[in-house]
Scaffold this active site. Structure first.
Site, PDB file in Angstrom:
ATOM      1  CD  GLN A 172       4.989   8.482 -12.228  1.00 58.01           C
ATOM      2  OE1 GLN A 172       4.725   8.466 -10.834  1.00 58.01           O
ATOM      3  NE2 GLN A 172       5.664   8.029 -12.749  1.00 58.01           N
ATOM      4  CG  HIS A 194       1.207   9.544  -8.895  1.00 57.11           C
ATOM      5  ND1 HIS A 194       2.002   9.972  -7.924  1.00 57.11           N
ATOM      6  CD2 HIS A 194       1.141   8.233  -8.724  1.00 57.11           C
ATOM      7  CE1 HIS A 194       2.503   9.047  -7.526  1.00 57.11           C
ATOM      8  NE2 HIS A 194       2.099   7.852  -7.759  1.00 57.11           N
ATOM      9  CG  ASP A 236       0.032   6.643  -4.796  1.00 58.82           C
ATOM     10  OD1 ASP A 236      -0.317   6.374  -3.693  1.00 58.82           O
ATOM     11  OD2 ASP A 236       0.974   6.084  -5.386  1.00 58.82           O
ATOM     12  CD  GLU A 273      -1.400   3.854  -6.618  1.00 60.95           C
ATOM     13  OE1 GLU A 273      -0.211   3.195  -6.496  1.00 60.95           O
ATOM     14  OE2 GLU A 273      -1.646   4.687  -7.697  1.00 60.95           O
ATOM     15  CG  ASP A 307       1.204   1.118  -4.837  1.00 65.96           C
ATOM     16  OD1 ASP A 307       1.843   0.256  -5.068  1.00 65.96           O
ATOM     17  OD2 ASP A 307       1.693   2.261  -4.891  1.00 65.96           O
ATOM     18  CD  GLN A 329       1.216   0.844  -9.422  1.00 64.98           C
ATOM     19  OE1 GLN A 329       2.269   1.125 -10.047  1.00 64.98           O
ATOM     20  NE2 GLN A 329       1.130   1.291  -8.160  1.00 64.98           N
ATOM     21  CE  LYS A 331       4.334   0.162  -7.098  1.00 66.72           C
ATOM     22  NZ  LYS A 331       4.561   1.519  -7.152  1.00 66.72           N
TER      23      LYS A 331
END
Length: 428
Positions: A172, A194, A236, A273, A307, A329, A331
């Site tokens: 990321q 990312h 993302d 994402e 997400d 994802q 997390k």
């Protein structure tokens, strides 16, 4: 080997806590901080220092084993637990948690971790960050007590065969989405960058800024990547496609935009994402299914990643069962104990949904190493490089932990094979 004591020390994590709601509503950046008043409960500032609670578990042999309690950068939103303030929760770890675990057999990782998941204080379950950090320490203690790797302890608990090669690491970039991404290209990072597209300014009023960035990714990867490099682009967008285009998500305007992203990324695959934030789990699943169905019917090969509103184990189940995403994802700080993340990866097995073992930049090197073992034990589709937003440090921590563990397992397996061969020869 018995657990004798548990200690908790407040410390710093690898990044910051950010009030996502305030940022999405237009808070202006002032250097590294933001101007304006926070909106989310618990925040004193829109951006404030990330915290961790360092957990040490002592065993009867005098050894100490560590885990770090951590919470995501955007705490308190999207159905997550509230902002984690380490000093507030230290007495919980050294009190009720220590009392529940003291005297237990450290080799019984799964039983100890499950006890932690079910423990309540004041009628409420423990904050996810506590379950996350203490379970890491329990895992480290079990591995030492058993004389094996954390990967093997998890594999035994989860009933899996560990990966024989490192899991693909997802780098990321943070806001430094050009320079950090170039670093990733040079190192041949398999999944990237990312890009932190969390405002209309970063995506463009009509999505044009993101399209230009993806075109740059393709061109620059071919210039800087090693021979044979075939990256997978993962962006993302923090719901910004929803902000720009709005529902319904299967209409031509939206599908055409995703087709343009696919063309910009070619010949490499791309996955997006959090394309929208629909405000609740049910609404998010409905919107994701609508988008995914529209993309499939149009033959657009952009994968979408769940997400927002996908935090707990039950959330993961709901998204997977609905077929709402190509990747989900997991997390890690939001699921609680590290074994719960492993169980979530396993839930994706045999479905159309791949498991992305994620987390947050706001973790620590200790929690990142623990997650590397979860990734290996479950052979997840990809694992996040963390902590921090500088890229290099997080990539080094996660990639090297996997390589080190695989090398150790290979040595031990070779030694075991040679020992058995010697025994057979001696018997003959």
């Amino acid at each position: 080997m018995q657990i004798t004591d548990i200690h908790a020390t407040p410390g710093y994590s690898g990044f910051f806590f950010d009030d996502q709601r305030a940022i999405k509503q237009g808070a202006e950046q002032d250097g590294f901080t933001y101007d304006g008043e926070p909106i989310t409960d618990g925040f004193d500032e829109i951006r404030q220092a990330g915290e961790t609670l360092i957990v040490d578990i002592e065993l009867a042999d005098g050894t100490t084993h560590r885990g770090d309690c951590a919470a995501v950068q955007y705490s308190g939103t999207g159905g997550r637990d509230p902002l984690f303030q380490a000093a507030e929760y230290a007495p919980v770890v050294e009190g009720p948690v220590a009392e529940a675990l003291a005297g237990r057999d450290a080799t019984e990782f799964l039983a100890n971790a499950d006890l932690l998941e079910d423990l309540e204080t004041g009628g409420d379950r423990l904050h996810t960050a506590i379950r996350y950090g203490v379970s890491q320490a329990l895992l480290a203690a079990a591995a030492t007590a058993q004389g094996t790797t954390r990967t093997d302890v998890l594999a035994d608990a989860l009933g899996t065969a560990p990966a024989s090669d490192p899991v693909s690491v997802f780098g990321q970039s943070g806001d430094n989405r050009y320079a950090n991404t170039e670093k990733m290209f040079i190192k041949g990072v398999p999944v990237l960058p990312h890009a932190l597209i969390n405002s209309v300014e970063k995506i463009g009023e009509h999505g044009e800024t993101l399209l230009e960035y993806v075109e740059w990714l393709t061109e620059r990867s071919q210039e800087l990547g090693p021979d044979g490099y075939e990256p997978r682009f993962h962006i993302d967008v923090y719901g910004m496609i929803g902000e720009v285009f709005g529902a319904p998500y299967d209409r031509d305007e939206v599908i055409d935009y995703f087709a343009a992203l696919e063309t910009a990324a070619a010949p490499y695959p791309i996955q997006i994402e959090g394309p929208m934030d629909a405000g609740s789990r049910e609404a998010q699943i409905e919107a994701m299914v609508e988008l995914r169905t529209g993309l499939q019917e149009a033959g657009v090969g952009v994968d979408i990643v769940a997400d927002e509103w996908c935090n707990t184990f039950e959330d993961v189940q709901a998204f997977v069962d609905a077929g709402a995403a190509d990747l989900v994802q997991i997390k890690t700080p939001d699921l609680g104990g590290v074994h719960r993340s492993g169980q979530a990866v396993r839930y994706c097995e045999g479905t159309e949904t791949r498991a992305y073992l994620g987390g947050t930049c706001n973790e620590t090197e200790t929690s990142a190493r623990a997650c590397a073992h979860v990734a290996l034990a479950t052979d997840a589709a990809q694992v996040l490089a963390k902590p921090g937003m500088g890229f290099d440090e997080g990539y080094m921590i996660v990639e090297n932990e996997m390589r080190r563990t695989i090398a150790r397992r290979n040595r031990e397996q070779t030694t075991e094979t040679e020992t058995k061969a010697d025994e057979i020869t001696a018997d003959d």
